[in-house]
Design a protein around this motif. Structure first.
Motif, PDB file in Angstrom:
ATOM      1  N   THR A  96       1.180  -1.709  -0.187  1.00 48.62           N
ATOM      2  CA  THR A  96      -0.074   0.229   0.127  1.00 48.62           C
ATOM      3  C   THR A  96       0.371   0.962   0.259  1.00 48.62           C
ATOM      4  N   PRO A  97       0.015   2.572  -0.434  1.00 50.66           N
ATOM      5  CA  PRO A  97       0.614   3.732  -0.320  1.00 50.66           C
ATOM      6  C   PRO A  97       2.096   3.683   1.592  1.00 50.66           C
ATOM      7  N   THR A  98       1.455   3.163   2.756  1.00 49.64           N
ATOM      8  CA  THR A  98       1.733   4.135   3.579  1.00 49.64           C
ATOM      9  C   THR A  98       2.484   2.030   3.600  1.00 49.64           C
ATOM     10  N   GLY A  99       2.412   1.443   2.490  1.00 50.16           N
ATOM     11  CA  GLY A  99       4.174   0.455   3.496  1.00 50.16           C
ATOM     12  C   GLY A  99       3.540  -0.494   3.581  1.00 50.16           C
ATOM     13  N   SER A 100       2.372  -0.684   4.274  1.00 49.70           N
ATOM     14  CA  SER A 100       1.825  -1.844   4.809  1.00 49.70           C
ATOM     15  C   SER A 100       1.278  -3.353   3.446  1.00 49.70           C
ATOM     16  N   HIS A 101       1.433  -4.301   4.055  1.00 50.98           N
ATOM     17  CA  HIS A 101       1.100  -5.525   2.964  1.00 50.98           C
ATOM     18  C   HIS A 101       0.077  -6.068   2.351  1.00 50.98           C
ATOM     19  N   VAL A 102      -0.759  -6.163   1.993  1.00 48.13           N
ATOM     20  CA  VAL A 102      -1.776  -7.202   1.765  1.00 48.13           C
ATOM     21  C   VAL A 102      -1.655  -8.156   0.893  1.00 48.13           C
ATOM     22  N   LEU A 103      -2.370  -9.211   1.188  1.00 51.52           N
ATOM     23  CA  LEU A 103      -2.495 -10.557   1.168  1.00 51.52           C
ATOM     24  C   LEU A 103      -3.334 -11.071   0.758  1.00 51.52           C
ATOM     25  N   GLY A 104      -3.525 -11.295  -0.976  1.00 52.05           N
ATOM     26  CA  GLY A 104      -4.782 -11.971  -1.300  1.00 52.05           C
ATOM     27  C   GLY A 104      -5.301 -11.328  -2.609  1.00 52.05           C
ATOM     28  N   ASN A 105      -6.385 -11.600  -2.721  1.00 52.52           N
ATOM     29  CA  ASN A 105      -7.598 -10.754  -4.286  1.00 52.52           C
ATOM     30  C   ASN A 105      -7.713  -9.350  -3.350  1.00 52.52           C
ATOM     31  N   PRO A 106      -7.308  -7.799  -4.002  1.00 48.82           N
ATOM     32  CA  PRO A 106      -7.554  -6.962  -4.168  1.00 48.82           C
ATOM     33  C   PRO A 106      -8.839  -6.177  -4.929  1.00 48.82           C
ATOM     34  N   ALA A 107      -9.863  -7.340  -4.878  1.00 46.13           N
ATOM     35  CA  ALA A 107     -11.513  -7.440  -5.549  1.00 46.13           C
ATOM     36  C   ALA A 107     -11.965  -7.705  -4.298  1.00 46.13           C
ATOM     37  N   ALA A 108     -11.439  -8.774  -3.701  1.00 46.44           N
ATOM     38  CA  ALA A 108     -12.578  -8.739  -2.208  1.00 46.44           C
ATOM     39  C   ALA A 108     -13.372  -8.531  -1.535  1.00 46.44           C
ATOM     40  N   LYS A 109     -14.390  -9.147  -1.712  1.00 47.60           N
ATOM     41  CA  LYS A 109     -15.751  -8.484  -0.433  1.00 47.60           C
ATOM     42  C   LYS A 109     -14.763  -8.174   0.293  1.00 47.60           C
ATOM     43  N   VAL A 110     -14.610  -8.645   1.281  1.00 49.53           N
ATOM     44  CA  VAL A 110     -14.078  -8.388   2.665  1.00 49.53           C
ATOM     45  C   VAL A 110     -12.597  -8.217   2.365  1.00 49.53           C
ATOM     46  N   LYS A 111     -12.769  -6.888   3.189  1.00 50.26           N
ATOM     47  CA  LYS A 111     -10.725  -6.148   2.966  1.00 50.26           C
ATOM     48  C   LYS A 111     -10.898  -6.040   4.597  1.00 50.26           C
ATOM     49  N   LEU A 112      -9.995  -7.557   5.169  1.00 50.90           N
ATOM     50  CA  LEU A 112     -10.020  -7.598   6.278  1.00 50.90           C
ATOM     51  C   LEU A 112      -8.026  -6.711   6.595  1.00 50.90           C
ATOM     52  N   THR A 113      -8.112  -5.976   8.000  1.00 50.44           N
ATOM     53  CA  THR A 113      -6.935  -4.956   8.504  1.00 50.44           C
ATOM     54  C   THR A 113      -6.803  -6.056   9.711  1.00 50.44           C
ATOM     55  N   GLU A 114      -5.373  -6.405   9.965  1.00 56.21           N
ATOM     56  CA  GLU A 114      -4.929  -6.412  11.605  1.00 56.21           C
ATOM     57  C   GLU A 114      -3.509  -5.874  12.162  1.00 56.21           C
ATOM     58  N   PHE A 115      -4.113  -5.331  12.906  1.00 55.59           N
ATOM     59  CA  PHE A 115      -3.504  -4.698  13.672  1.00 55.59           C
ATOM     60  C   PHE A 115      -2.153  -4.912  14.686  1.00 55.59           C
ATOM     61  N   VAL A 116      -1.198  -5.407  14.605  1.00 61.73           N
ATOM     62  CA  VAL A 116      -0.486  -6.605  15.462  1.00 61.73           C
ATOM     63  C   VAL A 116       0.604  -5.644  16.032  1.00 61.73           C
ATOM     64  N   SER A 117       1.620  -6.517  17.205  1.00 63.03           N
ATOM     65  CA  SER A 117       2.590  -6.489  17.331  1.00 63.03           C
ATOM     66  C   SER A 117       3.146  -7.459  17.241  1.00 63.03           C
ATOM     67  N   TYR A 118       4.763  -7.692  17.197  1.00 66.87           N
ATOM     68  CA  TYR A 118       5.393  -8.867  17.421  1.00 66.87           C
ATOM     69  C   TYR A 118       6.406  -9.307  18.883  1.00 66.87           C
ATOM     70  N   ALA A 126     -10.069  -4.529  11.855  1.00 69.94           N
ATOM     71  CA  ALA A 126     -11.322  -4.047  10.857  1.00 69.94           C
ATOM     72  C   ALA A 126     -11.528  -4.400   9.350  1.00 69.94           C
ATOM     73  N   ILE A 127     -12.442  -4.528   8.930  1.00 68.62           N
ATOM     74  CA  ILE A 127     -13.108  -5.019   8.189  1.00 68.62           C
ATOM     75  C   ILE A 127     -14.038  -3.870   7.402  1.00 68.62           C
ATOM     76  N   ASN A 128     -13.095  -3.926   6.273  1.00 71.50           N
ATOM     77  CA  ASN A 128     -14.104  -2.614   5.462  1.00 71.50           C
ATOM     78  C   ASN A 128     -13.299  -1.536   5.840  1.00 71.50           C
ATOM     79  N   GLY A 129     -13.107  -1.022   6.937  1.00 65.79           N
ATOM     80  CA  GLY A 129     -11.996  -0.164   7.061  1.00 65.79           C
ATOM     81  C   GLY A 129     -12.400   0.189   8.368  1.00 65.79           C
ATOM     82  N   ALA A 130     -13.378  -0.354   9.262  1.00 66.53           N
ATOM     83  CA  ALA A 130     -14.447  -0.157   9.806  1.00 66.53           C
ATOM     84  C   ALA A 130     -14.210  -1.215  11.147  1.00 66.53           C
ATOM     85  N   LEU A 131     -13.007  -0.476  12.092  1.00 64.73           N
ATOM     86  CA  LEU A 131     -12.666  -1.067  13.762  1.00 64.73           C
ATOM     87  C   LEU A 131     -13.312  -1.551  14.220  1.00 64.73           C
ATOM     88  N   LEU A 132     -12.899  -3.443  14.682  1.00 65.53           N
ATOM     89  CA  LEU A 132     -14.220  -4.194  15.063  1.00 65.53           C
ATOM     90  C   LEU A 132     -14.289  -3.859  16.417  1.00 65.53           C
TER      91      LEU A 132
END
Length: 225
Positions: free
Chosen positions: A33-55, A202-208
């Motif tokens: 992405t432009p902010t440097g995060s990585h996306v796995l999968g279909n860019p046109a996927a119906k559900v876009k899941l975002t994981e916020f993680v710490s190692y 977050a799912i499709n930009g909405a934080l859960l």
């Protein structure tokens, strides 16, 4: 005549099958992405899941071991869900690990990420046993010096070697100030979004709300499909 019709029908079915080709495996599709995060999968996927993680977050490591296979095979592979990983930085060790998972081409990220998450219980032990001198080295000096001290004490060099990285390549990434700044901005953006703990989703930009494990996340993904 009936035989001819049957032969033509079989030929037509074969042609359609060849034209359609094998089903895409979206587990091998990685985008940056432009902010440097990585996306796995279909860019046109119906559900876009975002994981916020710490190692250095044990709950994040648990989520990885519990959910990754199911998420990838059942949701990402067929193109229904894409997964974006964004970093939260809890401490200097977290930053060093994040810089190493981001080291190299985008296609290496998710394997690096999985390695750090799945072996966390082993490599994190120096956080409990380190001397005061070691801890001082983790926070003193320039970025490269701090990160090299952490990489040595936590055996990150040996871990990265198993992924095909030599020491020169690792040190180059550990001293990358632009990468460190991108990761810090990514973490700040997550905080601004309202992320207060890890893992968060977050799912499709909405934080859960109240979602930090697979048993709670899965029904929400299924509902969104």
């Amino acid at each position: 005549m009936n035989r001819l019709i049957k032969i033509l029908a079989i030929a037509a079915a074969s042609t359609l099958s060849i034209a359609a080709g094998p089903a895409a495996n979206w587990n091998v599709a990685v985008a940056l992405t432009p902010t440097g995060s990585h996306v796995l999968g279909n860019p046109a996927a119906k559900v876009k899941l975002t994981e916020f993680v710490s190692y250095t977050c044990p709950h994040c490591a648990h989520f990885e071991s519990e959910a990754d296979a199911t998420l990838r095979l059942g949701y990402v592979r067929p193109g229904k869900v894409s997964v974006e990983v964004r970093h939260m930085l809890r401490d200097p060790i977290d930053l060093t690990a994040a810089m190493l998972t981001n080291c190299g081409s985008k296609d290496k990220f998710f394997l690096n990420h999985g390695m750090f998450m799945r072996s966390q219980a082993t490599w994190i032990k120096p956080m409990m046993t380190a001397s005061s001198a070691q801890r001082t080295r983790w926070t003193s000096g320039d970025l490269g010096a701090r990160n090299r001290a952490i990489a040595a004490d936590f055996h990150f060099y040996e871990m990265m070697a198993t992924r095909g990285y030599d020491r020169i390549s690792v040190d180059r990434c550990l001293a990358d100030k632009a990468m460190a700044e991108r990761l810090s901005k990514q973490a700040q953006a997550a905080s601004d979004l309202g992320v207060q703990s890890t893992p968060s989703f977050a799912i499709n930009g909405a934080l859960l709300a109240g979602t930090n494990e697979w048993s709670v996340l899965k029904p929400q993904i299924d509902l969104a499909l």
